[in-house]
Design an enzyme around this catalytic site. Structure first.
Site, PDB file in Angstrom:
ATOM      1  N   ASN A   9      -3.849 -29.792 -56.525  1.00 51.35           N
ATOM      2  CA  ASN A   9      -2.755 -30.474 -57.220  1.00 51.35           C
ATOM      3  C   ASN A   9      -3.274 -31.850 -57.634  1.00 51.35           C
ATOM      4  O   ASN A   9      -3.411 -32.734 -56.793  1.00 51.35           O
ATOM      5  CB  ASN A   9      -1.556 -30.587 -56.269  1.00 51.35           C
ATOM      6  CG  ASN A   9      -0.439 -31.452 -56.817  1.00 51.35           C
ATOM      7  OD1 ASN A   9      -0.427 -31.789 -58.005  1.00 51.35           O
ATOM      8  ND2 ASN A   9       0.498 -31.819 -55.968  1.00 51.35           N
ATOM      9  N   LYS A  11      -1.813 -34.002 -59.415  1.00 55.47           N
ATOM     10  CA  LYS A  11      -0.730 -34.993 -59.576  1.00 55.47           C
ATOM     11  C   LYS A  11      -0.923 -35.742 -60.910  1.00 55.47           C
ATOM     12  O   LYS A  11      -1.373 -35.139 -61.876  1.00 55.47           O
ATOM     13  CB  LYS A  11      -0.671 -35.924 -58.359  1.00 55.47           C
ATOM     14  CG  LYS A  11      -0.637 -35.122 -57.045  1.00 55.47           C
ATOM     15  CD  LYS A  11      -0.329 -35.930 -55.829  1.00 55.47           C
ATOM     16  CE  LYS A  11      -0.284 -35.012 -54.618  1.00 55.47           C
ATOM     17  NZ  LYS A  11       0.097 -35.682 -53.384  1.00 55.47           N
ATOM     18  N   HIS A  92       7.794 -30.007 -55.208  1.00 56.29           N
ATOM     19  CA  HIS A  92       6.899 -30.889 -54.447  1.00 56.29           C
ATOM     20  C   HIS A  92       7.714 -32.072 -53.911  1.00 56.29           C
ATOM     21  O   HIS A  92       8.636 -32.553 -54.576  1.00 56.29           O
ATOM     22  CB  HIS A  92       5.756 -31.388 -55.347  1.00 56.29           C
ATOM     23  CG  HIS A  92       4.701 -32.095 -54.557  1.00 56.29           C
ATOM     24  ND1 HIS A  92       4.842 -33.394 -54.150  1.00 56.29           N
ATOM     25  CD2 HIS A  92       3.500 -31.673 -54.080  1.00 56.29           C
ATOM     26  CE1 HIS A  92       3.764 -33.740 -53.454  1.00 56.29           C
ATOM     27  NE2 HIS A  92       2.940 -32.710 -53.398  1.00 56.29           N
ATOM     28  N   GLU A  94       7.157 -35.108 -53.751  1.00 56.53           N
ATOM     29  CA  GLU A  94       7.187 -36.295 -54.624  1.00 56.53           C
ATOM     30  C   GLU A  94       8.252 -36.140 -55.696  1.00 56.53           C
ATOM     31  O   GLU A  94       8.893 -37.117 -56.097  1.00 56.53           O
ATOM     32  CB  GLU A  94       5.788 -36.539 -55.221  1.00 56.53           C
ATOM     33  CG  GLU A  94       4.835 -37.081 -54.152  1.00 56.53           C
ATOM     34  CD  GLU A  94       3.373 -36.787 -54.364  1.00 56.53           C
ATOM     35  OE1 GLU A  94       2.987 -36.375 -55.471  1.00 56.53           O
ATOM     36  OE2 GLU A  94       2.607 -36.961 -53.393  1.00 56.53           O
ATOM     37  N   GLU A 162       4.394 -28.730 -46.568  1.00 58.41           N
ATOM     38  CA  GLU A 162       3.739 -30.028 -46.689  1.00 58.41           C
ATOM     39  C   GLU A 162       4.579 -31.092 -45.996  1.00 58.41           C
ATOM     40  O   GLU A 162       5.558 -31.586 -46.583  1.00 58.41           O
ATOM     41  CB  GLU A 162       3.580 -30.406 -48.161  1.00 58.41           C
ATOM     42  CG  GLU A 162       2.741 -29.429 -48.949  1.00 58.41           C
ATOM     43  CD  GLU A 162       2.145 -30.080 -50.186  1.00 58.41           C
ATOM     44  OE1 GLU A 162       0.921 -30.125 -50.294  1.00 58.41           O
ATOM     45  OE2 GLU A 162       2.919 -30.578 -51.027  1.00 58.41           O
ATOM     46  N   GLY A 168      -1.283 -37.585 -48.500  1.00 59.59           N
ATOM     47  CA  GLY A 168      -1.984 -38.779 -48.970  1.00 59.59           C
ATOM     48  C   GLY A 168      -2.207 -39.836 -47.903  1.00 59.59           C
ATOM     49  O   GLY A 168      -2.603 -40.962 -48.209  1.00 59.59           O
ATOM     50  N   SER A 207      -3.180 -33.950 -46.690  1.00 62.17           N
ATOM     51  CA  SER A 207      -4.454 -34.494 -46.196  1.00 62.17           C
ATOM     52  C   SER A 207      -5.456 -33.414 -45.779  1.00 62.17           C
ATOM     53  O   SER A 207      -6.210 -33.603 -44.827  1.00 62.17           O
ATOM     54  CB  SER A 207      -4.215 -35.472 -45.049  1.00 62.17           C
ATOM     55  OG  SER A 207      -3.480 -36.598 -45.511  1.00 62.17           O
TER      56      SER A 207
HETATM   57  P1  PGA Z   1      -2.967 -34.746 -50.301  1.00 61.67           P
HETATM   58  O1  PGA Z   1      -1.746 -34.167 -51.153  1.00 61.67           O
HETATM   59  O2  PGA Z   1      -3.939 -33.622 -50.089  1.00 61.67           O
HETATM   60  O3  PGA Z   1      -3.531 -35.853 -51.145  1.00 61.67           O
HETATM   61  O4  PGA Z   1      -2.405 -35.227 -48.996  1.00 61.67           O
HETATM   62  C1  PGA Z   1      -1.236 -32.877 -50.913  1.00 61.67           C
HETATM   63  C2  PGA Z   1      -0.098 -32.583 -51.846  1.00 61.67           C
HETATM   64  O5  PGA Z   1       0.757 -33.454 -52.047  1.00 61.67           O
HETATM   65  O6  PGA Z   1      -0.006 -31.476 -52.416  1.00 61.67           O
END
Ligand code: PGA
Length: 247
Positions: A9, A11, A92, A94, A162, A168, A207
């Site tokens: 992803n 983003k 997601h 976010e 997640e 992140g 992560s």
């Molecule tokens: P990350 O993001 O691997 O940077 O923690 C995962 C995600 O939000 O899909």
């Protein structure tokens, strides 16, 4: 046996120049044919990505629940298909946070995606406060109730767990916590979808890096990974694909 799926992803990152990373990712996907690999760049890069590495599946990061209409700035599932996507991430955390997406909207997006011939990755996960309050499983259970399309199958539907606090941050849940949550999600999917619930892949996200991928991907009922930051470069993403191939 469920095939492992490693999804990247990007983003709101990337550029035409960054698509050069896809060459080595596509080569790794071809080398590890027992693992499904997909990269989800921003909308504007889907068509050039699909053109650059035709054998590597490309996905979107969101779609609208409606087929068309007055929804400025939004993208329909059919538009993703036309651009060359085979899959889309919906719900997601976010987007649930920044765009205030509800479970019902996420379900509508997943249904629209599947209806248009895409696979849908439906994301769920608790916040740190919810985990600290001992509510993680109940929160995820409620999100699944509200977001999972009941026509979903092992072919069309993927769920990504997640934990919001792991995205992140470099922090990950313990293997025991991942196992407990993925087990709970599996039971819920079987309750919602019957036999198909056993076939739906459950990804872990938050992560995931080359140095923890083997441990996380080896947990029971972890059928792959949704990878953010580490999917931006082949140097980080390819070892995660390779780790999935050893399991
Ligand atoms: P990350 O993001 O691997 O940077 O923690 C995962 C995600 O939000 O899909």
């Amino acid at each position: 046996m469920r095939r492992k799926l490693v999804a990247g992803n990007w983003k709101m990152n990337g550029s035409l120049a960054a698509l050069a990373e896809l060459d080595a990712i596509a080569a790794a996907a071809a080398e590890h044919g027992e693992v499904d690999v997909v990269v989800c760049p921003p909308f504007t890069l889907i068509a050039p990505a699909a053109a650059r590495t035709p054998a590597l599946p490309i996905g979107g990061q969101d779609c609208h629940g409606a087929a068309k209409g007055a929804h400025t700035g939004c993208i329909s599932a059919a538009m993703l298909v036309e651009a060359g996507a085979g899959l889309v991430i919906v719900g997601h955390s976010e987007r649930r946070a920044d765009q205030h997406e509800t479970d019902a909207q996420v379900r509508a997006k997943a249904e629209a995606a599947i209806g248009a011939g895409l696979r849908a990755i439906v994301c769920v996960g608790e916040t740190e406060a919810e985990r600290d309050a001992g509510k993680a499983v109940a929160i995820v259970d409620g999100q699944l109730d509200g977001s999972v399309p009941r026509a979903g199958t092992g072919e069309t539907l993927v769920v990504a767990y997640e934990p919001v606090w792991a995205i992140g941050t470099g922090r990950t849940p313990s293997v025991a916590d991942v196992a407990a949550m993925h087990g709970a999600i599996r039971r819920k999917l079987v309750a919602l979808l019957g036999g198909e619930g056993d076939k739906v892949r459950i990804l872990y996200g938050g992560s995931v890096k080359p140095d923890n991928a083997t441990e996380l991907l080896g947990v029971e009922d972890v059928d792959g990974a949704l990878v953010g930051g580490a999917s931006l470069t082949a140097a980080q993403f390819v070892p995660i694909v390779a780790a999935a191939a050893t399991l």
